[in-house]
Design an enzyme around this catalytic site. Structure first.
Site, short mmCIF file in Angstrom:
data_model
loop_
_atom_site.label_atom_id
_atom_site.label_comp_id
_atom_site.label_asym_id
_atom_site.label_seq_id
_atom_site.Cartn_x
_atom_site.Cartn_y
_atom_site.Cartn_z
N LYS A 106 3.50 14.37 10.10
CA LYS A 106 3.19 12.93 10.00
C LYS A 106 4.25 12.30 10.73
CE LYS A 106 -0.27 10.49 8.47
NZ LYS A 106 -1.61 10.44 8.61
P1 NAD Z 1 -6.21 0.82 9.77
O1 NAD Z 1 -4.96 0.04 10.19
O2 NAD Z 1 -7.11 0.79 11.07
O3 NAD Z 1 -7.19 -0.01 8.87
C1 NAD Z 1 -6.59 -0.52 7.70
C2 NAD Z 1 -7.57 -1.38 6.81
O4 NAD Z 1 -7.05 -1.53 5.44
C3 NAD Z 1 -7.65 -2.61 7.56
O5 NAD Z 1 -8.85 -3.01 7.42
C4 NAD Z 1 -6.67 -3.51 6.49
O6 NAD Z 1 -7.17 -5.10 6.72
C5 NAD Z 1 -7.04 -2.93 5.34
N1 NAD Z 1 -6.02 -3.32 4.19
C6 NAD Z 1 -4.85 -3.34 4.36
N2 NAD Z 1 -3.98 -3.72 3.46
C7 NAD Z 1 -5.19 -3.90 2.19
C8 NAD Z 1 -5.06 -4.30 0.94
N3 NAD Z 1 -4.18 -4.64 0.25
N4 NAD Z 1 -6.51 -4.56 0.48
C9 NAD Z 1 -7.60 -4.25 1.06
N5 NAD Z 1 -7.38 -3.86 2.36
C10 NAD Z 1 -6.32 -3.61 3.21
O7 NAD Z 1 -6.36 2.07 9.05
P2 NAD Z 1 -7.17 3.28 9.19
O8 NAD Z 1 -6.97 4.32 10.30
O9 NAD Z 1 -8.47 2.98 8.89
O10 NAD Z 1 -6.56 4.14 7.74
C11 NAD Z 1 -7.09 4.07 6.63
C12 NAD Z 1 -6.58 5.05 5.68
O11 NAD Z 1 -7.21 6.31 6.14
C13 NAD Z 1 -4.96 5.17 5.56
O12 NAD Z 1 -4.85 5.77 4.22
C14 NAD Z 1 -4.89 6.52 6.63
O13 NAD Z 1 -3.79 7.34 6.09
C15 NAD Z 1 -6.17 7.30 6.14
N6 NAD Z 1 -6.76 8.05 7.26
C16 NAD Z 1 -6.89 7.57 8.53
C17 NAD Z 1 -7.57 8.56 9.57
C18 NAD Z 1 -7.88 8.06 10.87
O14 NAD Z 1 -8.22 8.90 11.66
N7 NAD Z 1 -7.62 6.85 11.15
C19 NAD Z 1 -7.73 9.82 9.17
C20 NAD Z 1 -7.38 10.32 7.78
C21 NAD Z 1 -7.02 9.36 6.84
#
Ligand code: NAD
Length: 411
Positions: A106
Site C-alpha cells: 500500500k
Molecule cells: P473515493 O476517494 O473515490 O471516495 C471516498 C468517498 O467517501 C467520497 O464520496 C467522500 O465524499 C466520502 N467521504 C469522505 N469522508 C467522509 C465522511 N466523513 N462521511 C461520509 N463520507 C465521507 O474513495 P474510494 O476509492 O471510493 O474508497 C473508499 C473506501 O474503499 C476506502 O476505504 C478504500 O480503501 C476502499 N477501497 C477502495 C477500492 C477502489 O478500488 N477504489 C478498492 C478496495 C477498497
C-alpha cells in the site's frame, strides 16, 4: 462500553494471529506474516505559492510470498505509517483470499486531496514515482487508485514510470481506458460489493428485490455499489458523502444522481448527516468511505441486519464484537471489496498479453470469482463454527503461510 485501542496494524495482526491459532501455524511463521517486508518513507517538497510544503509519502510492501506486491495509493490527511502497514497487510490477505497471484502493498501521501489543484496532484504523484521507482514494476509492486487518487493519477504515474524505465503499462492498474486501462475496472470494487450484498441476502433467505440498503460514501466504491444494488433490484434508501447525505424510504433513483460531483448538489427534502446514514434502519449497510466509522460511540445505534464492508476496516474491534453478539452478519472487507484488486488483476494480465477483453467477459469473470470466494468463506465459517471475518483470514493465512514455507527463502 470501553474501547480496546488497537492501532490499525495491530488490529489486522490480531486477526492473523487468531487464524494462525486455528490453523496451528508455527509462532515464527506468524511473526513473519505480521511483519512487513519493506517500508519506504519519502519526503515530497511541494511548491506552494512562494514557499515549499514538505509532504510525507509512503510505500509499504507487506508480502511477496504469493507474487508481486499489489495495492493502492491513498492521498488523505490522516495517512500515516501505521495505517499504510495495516492496508498493505490487508492486501496480502485479500489477494490470497480470492486466489490471485499477488502479494500485498500500500502507498500513500499525507495530504488533503480536496485542497490540491490538478497540477499539484500531478507533481506529487510524479515525485512519489521517481522516489520509489526502484521498488516498483509489473513483476515487483503494482500500485492502483485508492481514496483521493483516480484513473488520471494512475496515468501520470504510468507516464513517469515509462520515462524512467521504458514502456511497461502493467506497472500500474486502474488506468484510463484510453491508456491501457480495462473496461470494467472502474466499476469493479463497487460491483463486487453489490454482488456480495446480493449473495449474502440470498444465503439468509431475504429477497434481493426490494431489500433496503444504506451506503456511506459516494466515491468510486459507494457510487458503483449503489448503482449495481439498484440494478439488482435492491432499494437504496440512504446515501452520504463528506458533504452530507439524502434519505428516501421509497428508494433513491441512483441512475438520476450517479453523475453528480457531490451529494450536496442533489435536491432532497430529506437531508441527513454524513454519519447519520450508518444508523438508518435497513437490511444492508455498506460503509464505503473511511475506516473506523462504526465504533463504540455509535455501535448501539446501528440498525442493519447485514453489513458489507466496502471500505477497509470500517468497524473497530470492539464494535465488531458487539455487532456479532447482536446477530448482525458482517461480510469482511477482504472479501467484500476484493472486486477492485480482482479487476486490477484482469487489467494487469491484459496489459502483459497486450490483448483486451470486452467488458462483458470482465464482468462475467468478476461475478463468478466473487461468488466462488464468498461460498468458500461460508464453507470455512461453517466448518470451524466461526464468523465470516475469521473464516476469511483462515483461508488466506493458510494460503500465504503455505507459500511462505514452500519458498524456503529464509536466511
Ligand atoms: P473515493 O476517494 O473515490 O471516495 C471516498 C468517498 O467517501 C467520497 O464520496 C467522500 O465524499 C466520502 N467521504 C469522505 N469522508 C467522509 C465522511 N466523513 N462521511 C461520509 N463520507 C465521507 O474513495 P474510494 O476509492 O471510493 O474508497 C473508499 C473506501 O474503499 C476506502 O476505504 C478504500 O480503501 C476502499 N477501497 C477502495 C477500492 C477502489 O478500488 N477504489 C478498492 C478496495 C477498497
Amino acid at each position: 462500553m470501553t474501547e480496546t485501542h488497537f492501532s490499525a496494524f495491530q488490529d489486522v495482526n490480531q486477526k492473523i494471529t487468531q487464524a494462525g491459532e486455528i490453523l496451528k501455524i508455527k509462532p515464527g511463521v506468524i511473526s513473519a506474516l505480521t511483519s512487513c517486508e519493506r517500508e519506504v518513507v519519502i519526503s515530497i517538497p511541494l511548491r506552494r505559492g512562494n514557499d515549499v510544503q514538505v509532504l510525507t509519502g509512503y510505500r509499504v510492501q507487506h508480502s511477496s510470498a504469493r507474487g508481486p506486491r499489489k495495492g493502492g495509493i491513498r492521498f488523505h490527511q490522516d495517512v500515516d505509517l501505521d495505517e499504510i502497514r495495516a492496508l498493505a497487510s490487508l492486501m496480502t490477505w485479500k489477494t490470497a483470499l480470492v486466489d490471485l497471484p499477488f502479494g500485498g502493498a500500500k502507498g500513500g501521501v499525507a495530504v488533503d486531496a480536496s485542497t490540491l489543484s490538478d497540477i499539484e496532484k500531478e507533481e506529487i504523484i510524479r515525485r512519489w514515482t521517481r522516489s520509489l521507482v526502484h521498488v516498483l514494476g509489473h513483476h515487483r509492486d503494482i500500485p492502483a487508485p485508492d481514496m483521493g487518487t483516480d484513473a488520471r493519477t494512475m496515468a501520470w504515474l504510468m507516464d513517469e514510470f515509462h520515462r524512467l524505465e521504458g514502456f511497461q503499462p502493467a506497472c500500474v492498474t486502474g488506468k484510463p481506458i484510453e491508456l491501457f486501462g480495462a473496461p470494467g475496472r472502474e466499476e469493479a470494487t463497487g460491483r463486487g460489493v453489490a454482488m456480495i450484498a446480493s449473495e449474502t441476502l440470498k444465503q439468509h433467505d431475504v429477497k434481493v428485490k426490494g431489500a433496503t440498503v444504506a451506503i456511506q460514501g459516494f466515491g468510486n466504491v459507494g457510487r458503483y455499489a449503489a448503482l449495481v444494488c439498484h440494478e439488482l433490484g435492491m432499494k437504496v434508501i440512504a446515501i452520504s458523502d463528506v458533504t452530507g447525505g439524502i434519505f428516501d424510504k421509497k428508494g433513491i433513483d441512483i441512475t438520476k444522481i450517479f453523475d453528480v460531483p457531490s451529494l450536496k448538489d442533489v435536491e432532497s427534502d430529506n437531508r441527513i448527516g454524513s454519519s447519520e446514514v450508518l444508523e438508518i434502519e435497513c437490511n444492508v449497510l455498506i460503509p464505503a468511505a473511511l475506516g473506523g466509522v462504526i465504533n463504540s460511540e455509535n455501535v448501539s445505534n446501528i440498525n442493519a441486519d447485514f453489513i458489507v464492508e466496502g471500505a477497509n476496516q470500517p468497524i473497530t474491534f470492539e464494535a465488531d464484537k458487539e455487532l456479532r453478539g447482536q446477530g448482525v452478519v458482517i461480510v469482511p472487507d477482504i472479501l467484500a471489496n476484493s472486486g477492485g484488486v480482482m479487476g486490477s488483476y484482469f487489467e494487469w494480465t491484459q496489459n502483459i498479453q497486450e490483448f483486451s477483453w470486452p467488458v462483458e467477459k470482465f464482468r462475467r469473470e468478476l461475478d463468478a470469482r466473487m461468488e466462488k470466494a464468498f461460498n468458500n468463506v461460508l464453507k470455512v465459517s461453517r466448518k470451524h463454527s466461526v464468523d465470516m471475518r475469521t473464516a476469511a483470514f483462515v483461508v488466506s493465512v493458510d494460503r500465504v503461510a503455505h507459500a511462505f514455507e514452500l519458498r524456503g527463502s529464509l536466511v
